[in-house]
Write a protein that holds these residues in place. Structure first.
Motif, mmCIF file in Angstrom:
data_model
loop_
_atom_site.group_PDB
_atom_site.id
_atom_site.type_symbol
_atom_site.label_atom_id
_atom_site.label_comp_id
_atom_site.label_asym_id
_atom_site.label_seq_id
_atom_site.Cartn_x
_atom_site.Cartn_y
_atom_site.Cartn_z
ATOM 1 N N GLU A 1 0.843 -1.194 0.000
ATOM 2 C CA GLU A 1 0.000 0.000 0.000
ATOM 3 C C GLU A 1 0.878 1.243 0.000
ATOM 4 N N GLN A 2 0.634 2.150 -0.951
ATOM 5 C CA GLN A 2 1.420 3.377 -0.997
ATOM 6 C C GLN A 2 1.073 4.290 0.174
ATOM 7 N N ALA A 3 2.088 4.937 0.707
ATOM 8 C CA ALA A 3 1.897 5.859 1.828
ATOM 9 C C ALA A 3 2.816 7.064 1.657
ATOM 10 N N ILE A 4 2.368 8.181 2.194
ATOM 11 C CA ILE A 4 3.216 9.378 2.262
ATOM 12 C C ILE A 4 3.352 9.718 3.744
ATOM 13 N N PRO A 5 4.385 9.216 4.412
ATOM 14 C CA PRO A 5 4.506 9.389 5.859
ATOM 15 C C PRO A 5 5.202 10.697 6.228
ATOM 16 N N PRO A 6 5.090 11.110 7.478
ATOM 17 C CA PRO A 6 5.822 12.293 7.939
ATOM 18 C C PRO A 6 7.329 12.088 7.826
ATOM 19 N N LEU A 7 8.019 13.174 7.498
ATOM 20 C CA LEU A 7 9.484 13.141 7.456
ATOM 21 C C LEU A 7 10.089 13.544 8.796
ATOM 22 N N LEU A 8 9.285 14.192 9.627
ATOM 23 C CA LEU A 8 9.693 14.576 10.981
ATOM 24 C C LEU A 8 8.938 13.708 11.976
ATOM 25 N N VAL A 9 9.666 13.096 12.903
ATOM 26 C CA VAL A 9 9.018 12.199 13.863
ATOM 27 C C VAL A 9 9.487 12.504 15.285
ATOM 28 N N ARG A 10 8.726 11.998 16.237
ATOM 29 C CA ARG A 10 9.056 12.189 17.644
ATOM 30 C C ARG A 10 10.152 11.217 18.084
ATOM 31 N N GLU A 11 10.711 11.509 19.248
ATOM 32 C CA GLU A 11 11.784 10.675 19.784
ATOM 33 C C GLU A 11 11.338 9.231 19.994
ATOM 34 N N GLU A 12 10.124 9.032 20.497
ATOM 35 C CA GLU A 12 9.669 7.674 20.762
ATOM 36 C C GLU A 12 9.484 6.876 19.469
ATOM 37 N N THR A 13 9.224 7.573 18.372
ATOM 38 C CA THR A 13 9.112 6.896 17.082
ATOM 39 C C THR A 13 10.476 6.383 16.637
ATOM 40 N N MET A 14 11.495 7.203 16.791
ATOM 41 C CA MET A 14 12.867 6.779 16.460
ATOM 42 C C MET A 14 13.324 5.654 17.386
ATOM 43 N N PHE A 15 12.898 5.707 18.643
ATOM 44 C CA PHE A 15 13.241 4.637 19.581
ATOM 45 C C PHE A 15 12.616 3.320 19.139
ATOM 46 N N GLY A 16 11.374 3.391 18.662
ATOM 47 C CA GLY A 16 10.652 2.180 18.310
ATOM 48 C C GLY A 16 11.351 1.335 17.266
ATOM 49 N N THR A 17 11.984 1.975 16.289
ATOM 50 C CA THR A 17 12.669 1.226 15.234
ATOM 51 C C THR A 17 14.171 1.099 15.476
ATOM 52 N N GLY A 18 14.640 1.581 16.630
ATOM 53 C CA GLY A 18 16.013 1.301 17.030
ATOM 54 C C GLY A 18 17.045 2.353 16.686
ATOM 55 N N GLN A 19 16.615 3.497 16.119
ATOM 56 C CA GLN A 19 17.598 4.551 15.823
ATOM 57 C C GLN A 19 18.071 5.252 17.096
ATOM 58 N N LEU A 20 17.202 5.322 18.088
ATOM 59 C CA LEU A 20 17.549 5.936 19.372
ATOM 60 C C LEU A 20 17.436 4.877 20.461
ATOM 61 N N PRO A 21 18.260 5.032 21.507
ATOM 62 C CA PRO A 21 19.160 6.158 21.775
ATOM 63 C C PRO A 21 20.571 6.001 21.207
ATOM 64 N N LYS A 22 20.923 4.811 20.760
ATOM 65 C CA LYS A 22 22.327 4.516 20.476
ATOM 66 C C LYS A 22 22.881 5.253 19.264
ATOM 67 N N PHE A 23 22.030 5.558 18.270
ATOM 68 C CA PHE A 23 22.549 6.089 17.012
ATOM 69 C C PHE A 23 22.092 7.515 16.750
ATOM 70 N N ALA A 24 21.982 8.282 17.805
ATOM 71 C CA ALA A 24 21.523 9.662 17.669
ATOM 72 C C ALA A 24 22.432 10.477 16.756
ATOM 73 N N GLU A 25 23.728 10.226 16.812
ATOM 74 C CA GLU A 25 24.661 11.024 16.016
ATOM 75 C C GLU A 25 24.536 10.746 14.522
ATOM 76 N N ASP A 26 23.860 9.672 14.140
ATOM 77 C CA ASP A 26 23.702 9.340 12.732
ATOM 78 C C ASP A 26 22.525 10.057 12.082
ATOM 79 N N SER A 27 21.720 10.773 12.884
ATOM 80 C CA SER A 27 20.528 11.436 12.362
ATOM 81 C C SER A 27 20.558 12.925 12.684
#
Length: 423
Positions: free
Chosen positions: A189-215
């Motif tokens: 299904e095609q989607a147009i998602p937000p490009l800006l997300v909250r901290e808990e969203t980044m945490f959910g997929t594993g980008q935070l907290p460990k890889f904060a410097e990569d974003s």
């Protein structure tokens, strides 16, 4: 996120899984915190029970006209101690969560053990490397005449930014739309998602907290997505789905933003490694029983795009040391680039098991059951548009600097046969 109960049941297996990632044993420290937290919970429950009993005893003593002073002192002491226990339990629980959140997913049993890309396993090669009747050039040598304006991009925004214009912009847009159309035909299904997300969203997929410097983070505390995986996977965050709804499949073509903090000196030329790029992302949400077949299906979808474009590629199974943080198994697709005379990654397709689902608290209710289980999540590139553009330019280049248009893209370019360099 790991399940502390599973660690409690088999700490040796957990440590063995981390060892395949090149990490030291962690179960002893985790279980010590877990035991301390559970002891505090038990103490809090006992204190509450005793406080209730003592309070009743005070009422009974007063009714009998007995002296309740000792009981009242005990209740006062318990009243003072209980918030302390609660605070200690929350602190220990937070420490345990922090440690668990920093640990990567455990590789599946079939993932080869290794330290880096040199230990990745070749699964299949599709097509022969392109051989041109002239000396192949790298895309950055002839791309500027087609609209890859590296100089202006750097002047506007700094290194690792490119202004794409003219023929290159048309090809870029055609590739992105072709990818979306192909994935939709495969049930995404095609989607147009937000490009800006909250901290808990980044945490959910594993980008935070460990890889904060990569974003990149904005001034209001939101984060620019490094991939649409972040937005698409979190669609099911804190949801309880029915089994009948699964699998869910989403596809999005979005801009992606990465600081490339760990890649200083790598691919500083050309269009391979940018701070801002576009990618067509696939995300699947499945039951545990479906996830194995879904991983193969997703990878084949990405392979189908490369095949349709007539680009030679190979599938690699990443070793334990080269996989991403949340992945339990990853297949990389590497496309042949004649200018570099080597294969380069163009897609990663990963299955994460329930690792991300635990971080997001995303569950489903199996048919006929009262309880819930965590979903399994998968993500893959279908494909990285900029790298696909590079692959098309290099594989379809002609000696005069023009580029033949792959047959499947001609309808997206008004029937155009050749992209010609600007005069």
């Amino acid at each position: 996120m790991h399940d502390i109960r599973a660690i409690r049941e088999n700490p040796a297996a957990f440590d063995a899984g981390l060892a395949r990632r090149g990490l030291e044993p962690q179960s002893a420290a985790l279980l010590a915190l877990d035991e301390k937290r559970r002891a505090l919970i038990t103490e809090a429950q006992a204190a509450q029970t005793r406080r209730n009993e003592a309070s009743k005893a005070i009422g009974a003593a007063k009714a009998r006209r007995d002296d309740p002073t000792d009981l009242m002192a005990e209740v006062a002491e318990l009243k003072e101690r209980m918030p302390q226990i609660d605070a200690e339990e929350k602190a220990v629980g937070a420490e345990l969560t922090t440690l668990l959140a920093a640990l990567p997913n455990i590789p599946y049993a079939d993932v080869p053990k290794g330290a880096d890309e040199e230990d990745n396993q070749l699964v299949a090669t599709v097509g022969e490397p392109t051989v041109l009747p002239f000396e192949a050039k790298e895309h950055d040598a002839f791309g500027p005449a087609l609209g890859l304006d590296f100089e202006t991009g750097a002047r506007l925004s700094g290194t690792r930014f490119t202004l794409v214009r003219g023929a290159a912009a048309k090809l870029h847009r055609a590739l992105g739309q072709f990818m979306l159309d192909t994935l939709e035909a495969h049930g995404y299904e095609q989607a147009i998602p937000p490009l800006l997300v909250r901290e808990e969203t980044m945490f959910g997929t594993g980008q935070l907290p460990k890889f904060a410097e990569d974003s990149f983070q904005t001034t209001d505390g939101r984060w620019l997505i490094p991939t649409a995986e972040v937005s698409l996977t979190n669609i099911v965050r804190e949801q309880i789905l029915s089994e009948e709804e699964l699998p869910l499949r989403f596809a999005a073509l979005t801009a992606c933003f990465r600081s490339e903090a760990g890649s200083a000196g790598r691919d500083t030329r050309g269009f391979i490694r940018q701070h801002q790029f576009e990618k067509c992302e696939m995300v699947s949400i499945t039951t545990p029983e479906q996830s194995e077949a879904e991983h193969e299906r997703m990878t084949q979808c990405a392979e189908g795009i490369l095949t349709a474009l007539g680009l030679p590629f190979r599938r690699m199974k990443l070793c334990s040391g080269d996989m991403g943080f949340t992945a339990a198994r990853t297949y990389d697709l590497e496309v042949w680039l004649p200018g570099q005379a080597r294969y380069r990654e163009i897609s990663s397709c990963s299955t994460c098991g329930d690792f991300q689902a635990r971080r997001m608290n995303a569950r489903f209710r199996p048919a006929g059951e009262k309880g819930t289980r965590f979903v399994h999540t998968l993500n893959g590139s279908g494909l990285a548009v900029g790298r696909t553009l590079v692959a098309v330019l290099e594989n379809y280049q002609q000696e005069d600097g023009s580029v033949r248009v792959p047959d499947v893209l001609k309808p997206y370019l008004g029937g155009l046969e050749v992209l010609a360099p600007a005069n």
